[in-house]
Enzyme design. Structure first.
Site, PDB file in Angstrom:
ATOM      1  N   SER A  82       0.853  -1.180   0.000  1.00 61.80           N
ATOM      2  CA  SER A  82       0.000   0.000   0.000  1.00 61.80           C
ATOM      3  C   SER A  82       0.894   1.236   0.000  1.00 61.80           C
ATOM      4  O   SER A  82       2.084   1.153   0.299  1.00 61.80           O
ATOM      5  CB  SER A  82      -0.860   0.006   1.255  1.00 61.80           C
ATOM      6  N   LYS A  83       0.288   2.353  -0.313  1.00 60.68           N
ATOM      7  CA  LYS A  83       1.033   3.612  -0.350  1.00 60.68           C
ATOM      8  C   LYS A  83       1.642   3.887   1.037  1.00 60.68           C
ATOM      9  O   LYS A  83       2.788   4.284   1.164  1.00 60.68           O
ATOM     10  CB  LYS A  83       0.055   4.719  -0.765  1.00 60.68           C
ATOM     11  N   ARG A  84       0.823   3.624   2.055  1.00 58.57           N
ATOM     12  CA  ARG A  84       1.262   3.925   3.421  1.00 58.57           C
ATOM     13  C   ARG A  84       2.467   3.050   3.812  1.00 58.57           C
ATOM     14  O   ARG A  84       3.464   3.515   4.339  1.00 58.57           O
ATOM     15  CB  ARG A  84       0.103   3.671   4.390  1.00 58.57           C
ATOM     16  N   ALA A 112       4.482   1.515   1.784  1.00 49.47           N
ATOM     17  CA  ALA A 112       5.628   1.855   0.943  1.00 49.47           C
ATOM     18  C   ALA A 112       6.342   3.079   1.517  1.00 49.47           C
ATOM     19  O   ALA A 112       7.568   3.098   1.633  1.00 49.47           O
ATOM     20  CB  ALA A 112       5.156   2.120  -0.484  1.00 49.47           C
ATOM     21  N   ASP A 113       5.574   4.091   1.900  1.00 49.07           N
ATOM     22  CA  ASP A 113       6.177   5.305   2.464  1.00 49.07           C
ATOM     23  C   ASP A 113       7.000   4.951   3.688  1.00 49.07           C
ATOM     24  O   ASP A 113       8.117   5.420   3.872  1.00 49.07           O
ATOM     25  CB  ASP A 113       5.087   6.304   2.879  1.00 49.07           C
TER      26      ASP A 113
END
Ligand code: GLU
Length: 494
Positions: free
Chosen positions: A260-262, A264-265
């Site tokens: 997910s973007k979260r 990955a960040d």
């Protein structure tokens, strides 16, 4: 019938690496089968549009080399290629579904929908759907009289159009990756097809367009698999033949679980294609890596250019299970592709980075730097990051000094500088001079090599020292060696 596939992103954000992988597999499938690759912009959800997302998608595809045959900016016989420009088709399809009793109007307000969920939620089913088991207790054209429905519609009462999923049906389709997939119709909700703003939902527009654009194969991410039975029903109700389906495996984070973007960040992983462009990745490296994220050629070969991929790609070799994204492997691919370029191409790639770093040097000199560094770089930008090629070092690596700069170093370097004054100067001469100074003073060559490297570059690693010296030239070498002898404090006695 010739193969036609499409990449159908919603311009709700910049292109994600998962999106690029979907585009790539569609592209490869089209090329492999002599078919057409279409770009269709699915922009029906007006509330989530991001103004420059379409431009980003188009430019990221261009950067990657995935040329499409038809799209918003490339005319074809099936346009327009933006869904917002195709509303009539969706309305027509909805009307047909309503008339045939495969869809119905629903007038429920958000509060009523909420109340239904509260009323019917159980531990086992905390968020009940609007479906065959609940629709009869709601306000829709199945429960209200025809007169009431007509009145409400003509008085402009807000409403949606929903799919009427038939009871006790098994919805089956063949997926090129997963084989036979079966859903029981009781698991399928009465999907909204037309929203209260009159716009179609993704499901209706997607099916209408895949039919109208004569798409033969739908290749998309696994997250769309649960939507497919709804689409299969729509094809059936509209009397259309459904395209072949292929759902690509999920992309997982290096530690497992969906990337997910979260997540990955948190793990410092870039997920936007834009970020890889900005970080200086080679397009062919990203494409090659993404090709392997879910597919393999069945041979040992790992490095492919786009053209080679076009020749070997097949859906049969796409796996079902999720694949972990590995930034390290992607860097490895970048090295492979970068190092396969000739020096001139690497120079072209390095130029913007050199400019951004304020480095000015002749092409001739830069090509010599590249020749020396080509087997050591991961990114073209690395050519700009070793500043010692372009200017005298401003500082010296502290750990390196501690380890390599001994009390006898200044004297040995002075002697070496003297020996270098000889008229002939190239790698061979520099090496010969160093070895003879070492021999004359009874020290190992390393006792001169390491401090000289520090003096010339400020760091302890780099290309072969004597090749570096030849590149820098006699004057620069002497200046840097002498400046280091002057400026580096003598080590404290141990
Ligand atoms: N618009 C959808 C997306 O954003 C397309 C999914 C599909 O390919 O059907 O991914």
């Amino acid at each position: 019938m010739s193969v036609r596939v499409r990449f159908a992103p919603s311009p709700t954000g910049y292109l994600h690496i998962g999106g690029l992988r979907t585009a790539l597999y569609n592209y490869l499938f089209a090329r492999r089968n002599g078919g057409s690759f279409v770009l269709r912009i699915e922009d029906t959800d007006q509330s989530r549009l991001v103004a420059d997302a379409e431009d980003d998608i188009v430019s990221a595809l261009q950067w990657s080399g995935l040329a499409y045959d038809e799209g918003p900016d490339i005319e074809g016989s099936f346009g327009p290629y933006r869904q917002s420009e195709r509303s009539d088709l969706y309305r027509e399809a909805a009307t047909r579904l309503l008339k045939a009793g495969h869809a119905y109007y629903a007038f429920d307000t958000p509060e009523e929908l909420e109340a239904m969920r509260d009323r019917l939620s159980t531990d086992g089913n905390p968020s009940p759907s609007y479906d065959m088991s609940t629709r009869s207790s709601m306000r829709n054209s199945l429960t209200l009289s025809a007169v009431e429905v007509d009145d409400m519609i003509s008085s402009g009462a807000p409403h949606v159009v929903r799919l009427k999923v038939p009871p006790s049906e098994t919805v089956t389709f063949t997926d090129a990756v997963r084989g036979n997939v079966t859903f029981d119709s009781s698991e399928i909700d009465d999907q909204v097809l037309i929203k209260s703003d009159g716009m179609p939902t993704y499901h209706l527009a997607n099916v209408v367009d895949d039919h109208a654009m004569e798409i033969t194969h739908v290749i998309r991410g696994e997250e769309w698999l649960p939507s497919t039975p709804k689409h299969v029903l729509l094809y059936q109700f509209l009397g259309w033949r459904a395209p072949e389906m292929a759902h690509l495996p999920l992309i997982l984070s290096p530690t497992g679980g969906k990337l997910s973007k979260r997540k990955a960040d948190k793990q410092g992983i870039m997920v936007l294609v834009r970020d890889y462009i900005d970080a200086g990745y080679e397009p062919e490296a990203l494409v090659n890596y993404l090709a392997f994220l879910g597919w393999n050629p069945g041979t040992e070969q790992e490095v492919f250019n786009l053209h080679e991929l076009e020749e070997v790609f097949s859906l049969n070799r796409v796996g079902q299970s999720g694949v972990q994204f590995s930034p390290d492997k992607l860097r490895w691919y970048n090295e492979q592709h970068l190092r396969s370029l000739d020096n001139g191409k690497i120079l072209m790639r390095a130029k913007p980075h050199l400019k951004a770093s304020g480095i000015q040097a002749s092409d001739d000199y830069l090509l010599r730097v590249i020749n020396l560094m080509r087997d050591r770089i991961t990114f073209a930008a690395d050519i700009a990051s070793n500043r010692y090629f372009f200017e005298d070092p401003q500082s010296f690596d502290a750990k390196g000094l501690q380890k390599r700069w001994k009390s006898e170093s200044p004297q040995l370097l002075r002697l070496y500088a003297e020996a270098l004054e000889e008229p002939a100067f190239d790698a061979e001469a520099a090496e010969g001079a160093l070895r003879s100074v070492a021999e004359q003073h009874g020290v190992g060559a390393g006792q001169i090599i390491h401090p000289v490297r520090l003096a010339l570059s400020g760091v302890t690693f780099g290309p072969g020292l004597f090749e570096l010296m030849e590149l820098l030239g006699k004057e620069t070498c002497l200046r840097r060696i002498r400046a280091a002898v002057e400026s580096i404090p003598a080590p404290s006695p141990q």
